[in-house]
Design a protein around this motif. Sequence first.
Motif, short mmCIF file in Angstrom:
data_model
loop_
_atom_site.label_atom_id
_atom_site.label_comp_id
_atom_site.label_asym_id
_atom_site.label_seq_id
_atom_site.Cartn_x
_atom_site.Cartn_y
_atom_site.Cartn_z
N ALA A 1 0.87 -1.18 0.00
CA ALA A 1 0.00 0.00 0.00
C ALA A 1 0.90 1.22 0.00
O ALA A 1 1.80 1.34 0.83
CB ALA A 1 -0.91 0.00 1.22
N SER A 2 0.65 2.14 -0.94
CA SER A 2 1.49 3.31 -1.03
C SER A 2 0.68 4.46 -1.59
O SER A 2 -0.04 4.30 -2.57
CB SER A 2 2.68 3.02 -1.96
OG SER A 2 3.46 4.18 -2.11
N LEU B 1 -4.28 2.58 4.97
CA LEU B 1 -4.74 1.81 6.13
C LEU B 1 -4.58 0.33 5.83
O LEU B 1 -5.32 -0.22 5.02
CB LEU B 1 -6.21 2.14 6.42
CG LEU B 1 -6.55 3.61 6.57
CD1 LEU B 1 -8.05 3.79 6.69
CD2 LEU B 1 -5.83 4.21 7.76
N GLY B 2 -3.64 -0.31 6.44
CA GLY B 2 -3.47 -1.74 6.27
C GLY B 2 -2.78 -2.10 4.97
O GLY B 2 -3.30 -1.83 3.91
N GLY B 3 -1.62 -2.70 5.06
CA GLY B 3 -0.91 -3.14 3.86
C GLY B 3 -1.47 -4.43 3.30
O GLY B 3 -1.21 -4.79 2.16
N ALA B 4 -2.29 -5.15 4.09
CA ALA B 4 -2.83 -6.44 3.66
C ALA B 4 -4.32 -6.57 3.93
O ALA B 4 -5.08 -6.99 3.05
CB ALA B 4 -2.08 -7.57 4.35
N THR C 1 4.28 5.60 2.97
CA THR C 1 3.41 6.76 2.93
C THR C 1 4.15 8.04 3.31
O THR C 1 5.10 8.00 4.10
CB THR C 1 2.20 6.58 3.86
OG1 THR C 1 1.42 7.78 3.85
CG2 THR C 1 2.61 6.27 5.28
N SER C 2 3.67 9.15 2.77
CA SER C 2 4.25 10.44 3.11
C SER C 2 3.62 11.01 4.38
O SER C 2 4.05 12.05 4.86
CB SER C 2 4.10 11.41 1.96
OG SER C 2 2.73 11.62 1.68
N HIS D 1 6.59 2.01 6.60
CA HIS D 1 7.48 3.18 6.46
C HIS D 1 6.60 4.40 6.32
O HIS D 1 5.81 4.48 5.37
CB HIS D 1 8.36 3.08 5.21
CG HIS D 1 9.37 1.99 5.25
ND1 HIS D 1 10.49 2.03 6.04
CD2 HIS D 1 9.41 0.82 4.59
CE1 HIS D 1 11.19 0.93 5.86
NE2 HIS D 1 10.55 0.17 4.99
N ALA D 2 6.72 5.35 7.24
CA ALA D 2 5.90 6.55 7.19
C ALA D 2 6.77 7.79 7.38
O ALA D 2 7.64 7.80 8.25
CB ALA D 2 4.82 6.51 8.27
#
Length: 166
Positions: A11-12, A18-21, A43-44, A71-72
């Motif tokens: 997710a990018s 919200l939630g990569g999976a 995400t930025s 990674h945020a």
Amino acid sequence: IEHCRIIDNHASNAGNPLGGAVVGNGSNAVLRDCQILANAIDTSLDGYGAVFFWEGAPTITRCTIAGNVTHATNIAYAGGLYLYNTTAEVSACRILANTSNGWSYSQGAGLSLSGATTPRIRSCVISGNVATTQSSFGAGIRCVSGTTAEILHCTLAHNFGHYGSE
């Protein structure tokens, strides 16, 4: 969702993914005997973990949530599992080697709990999770904002964060 492998999803965006999976809003979802592995959020702004439930009463049983990364640019709220305003049941799960990497700060690399969350967490292994930044909190489990967690018969080991490694 039973006996599934949820692997290598990403997710990018410039907002707050919200939630990569797996994501649930007001959900009473059941995750049973699943593997949720090597998923990522980039995400930025803020990132919220590979598995994210807000509100509802999800049940997560005998799942492995491992090797996930958030990674945020701002705050990384969880690498593995993030629960917000839920009455979740989490039992016999393995939450392993997840990473929470936020530029401002990182929390709950394994499991992050916030809002009016009242989860029951039983017989889980939470190990090898890492919150990477200097301002990191609760690498294994982070409880904030009115959380009332019941944690029974769990093993928390070898988690690393600068403040509150377990």
